[in-house]
Design an enzyme around this catalytic site. Structure first.
Site, short mmCIF file in Angstrom:
data_model
loop_
_atom_site.label_atom_id
_atom_site.label_comp_id
_atom_site.label_asym_id
_atom_site.label_seq_id
_atom_site.Cartn_x
_atom_site.Cartn_y
_atom_site.Cartn_z
CB THR A 196 -2.99 1.50 -1.59
OG1 THR A 196 -3.38 0.14 -1.38
CG2 THR A 196 -4.22 2.36 -1.62
NE ARG A 224 -9.96 -7.39 -3.30
CZ ARG A 224 -8.99 -6.55 -2.95
NH1 ARG A 224 -8.60 -5.59 -3.78
NH2 ARG A 224 -8.41 -6.66 -1.76
N GLY A 226 -11.58 -3.77 -2.63
CA GLY A 226 -10.84 -3.84 -1.37
C GLY A 226 -11.22 -2.74 -0.41
CG ASP A 227 -8.21 -1.40 2.36
OD1 ASP A 227 -7.71 -2.02 1.39
OD2 ASP A 227 -7.56 -0.58 3.03
CB THR A 247 -1.22 0.74 1.78
OG1 THR A 247 -0.69 -0.17 0.82
CG2 THR A 247 -0.14 1.08 2.80
N GLY A 248 -2.67 -2.29 2.25
CA GLY A 248 -2.40 -3.65 2.67
C GLY A 248 -3.38 -4.63 2.07
N GLY A 250 -6.56 -5.85 1.64
CA GLY A 250 -7.78 -5.11 1.89
C GLY A 250 -8.85 -5.85 2.66
#
Length: 330
Positions: A196, A224, A226-227, A247-248, A250
């Site tokens: 990210t 899909r 993510g966060d 960032t990671g 999600g």
């Protein structure tokens, strides 16, 4: 006398603006980033791009730019770099396309905007700001988000502009492993799971703003998300506490409402920015087995950049003008 008064007022306003405290932090993703697997040339390329982006954002803030504009212009530099999983350089979906997500939030107004699963807009973070400023909504997705962005004049591109050979190789490896495991989805490993870019700022008006942009997860399927475009999970800002870009992996950041949780711990428990961010990233997420990190800034310009992975591409310039650019665990 009237002319002198106006001149003095203009000078005072300009002086006040230049004296205002501003600060910025950015990230280019967290993950299994090891010095042993990085060539000196590649490491220099990452650091140079991070320095370019953070310096540009800081110069905008020093000139009096609004926080949301500094966030967008900073992230656009990272979106245009093939080094990062956002915009050009975004990872591939299972079907061999790119689906991009982004969000932005203003800590003063609590206004926010996000786009998810877009394929034909050159700058997702610009599209997110457009949703925030010019629509009654917070999140738009897919073709609807693209139509809104195009109607509003944002640049449209062919999806293949985001192609890179490095990301294509990553897709091929992920799909081969999925086939071997007889799993259509869910076996992504290491850096395939996240990546990210983001920015958080304190502007000259005392507002804090956060923004995040991503290509998501390698070989993602079924739309899909993510966060990164989820307000509260990957992005959050509140002038009374802090602004966060995450960032990671999600799914964990969504489940644990990571960005908003950090701000809430400051606001309601009285924790410092550093302590709040550290508890969430290195206690809550670690216990849940969630990898990643955050960049965060509070209303005084304090900066925190904790992560629980091997590395996180990051840079900052604090209120004193001190520049930090780093990749690995200190």
């Amino acid at each position: 006398m009237a002319v002198l008064f106006l001149v003095n007022n203009a000078f005072a306003a300009e002086s006040s603006q230049s004296d205002a405290k501003v600060a910025i932090a950015i990230h280019g993703g967290a993950g299994t980033i090891l010095k042993s697997s990085m060539t000196p040339e590649k490491e220099a390329a990452y650091k140079d791009k991070l320095r370019e982006a953070v310096t540009h954002g800081y110069s905008l803030l020093k000139s009096g730019a609004k926080g949301e504009d500094a966030v967008v212009e900073t992230i656009k530099i990272l979106e245009l770099s093939p080094l990062f999983n956002a915009g050009i350089g975004a990872v591939y979906t299972y079907e061999g396309e790119h689906e991009l997500d982004a969000s932005i939030m203003h800590g003063g107004s609590k206004n926010a905007g996000a786009v998810a699963g877009i394929k034909t807009i050159k700058s997702p973070i610009e599209a997110a700001r457009l949703v925030m400023n010019d629509s009654p909504h917070v999140m738009l997705s897919g073709k609807g988000a693209e139509a809104f962005a195009i109607e509003s004049g944002l640049e449209q591109v062919d999806n293949h502009i985001f192609d890179t050979e490095f990301r294509k190789q990553a897709l091929d490896k992920a799909k081969a492993r999925m086939a071997q495991a007889s799993a259509g989805y869910g076996t992504q490993q290491g850096n395939e799971r996240f990546g990210t870019v983001g920015a958080v700022v304190l502007d000259s008006e005392g507002n804090i703003v956060a923004g995040t942009s991503t290509g998501g997860m390698t070989a993602k399927r079924y739309g899909r998300i993510g966060d990164s475009p989820v307000i509260g999970a990957g992005t959050y800002a509140d002038n009374d506490s802090c602004a966060v870009s995450a960032t990671g992996h999600g799914e964990f950041f969504i489940r644990y409402n990571v960005a908003a949780d950090i701000c809430a711990r400051m606001k309601y428990q009285g924790l410092s920015l550093s302590d709040a961010a550290n508890v969430v990233v290195n206690d809550v997420l670690v216990e849940a087995k969630g990898d990643g990190g955050v960049i965060a800034i509070d209303n005084k310009g304090n900066i925190a950049m904790p992560f629980n992975s091997k590395g996180m591409y990051r840079a900052s310039i604090d209120t004193a003008g001190k520049v930090t650019v780093a990749i690995y665990q200190d």
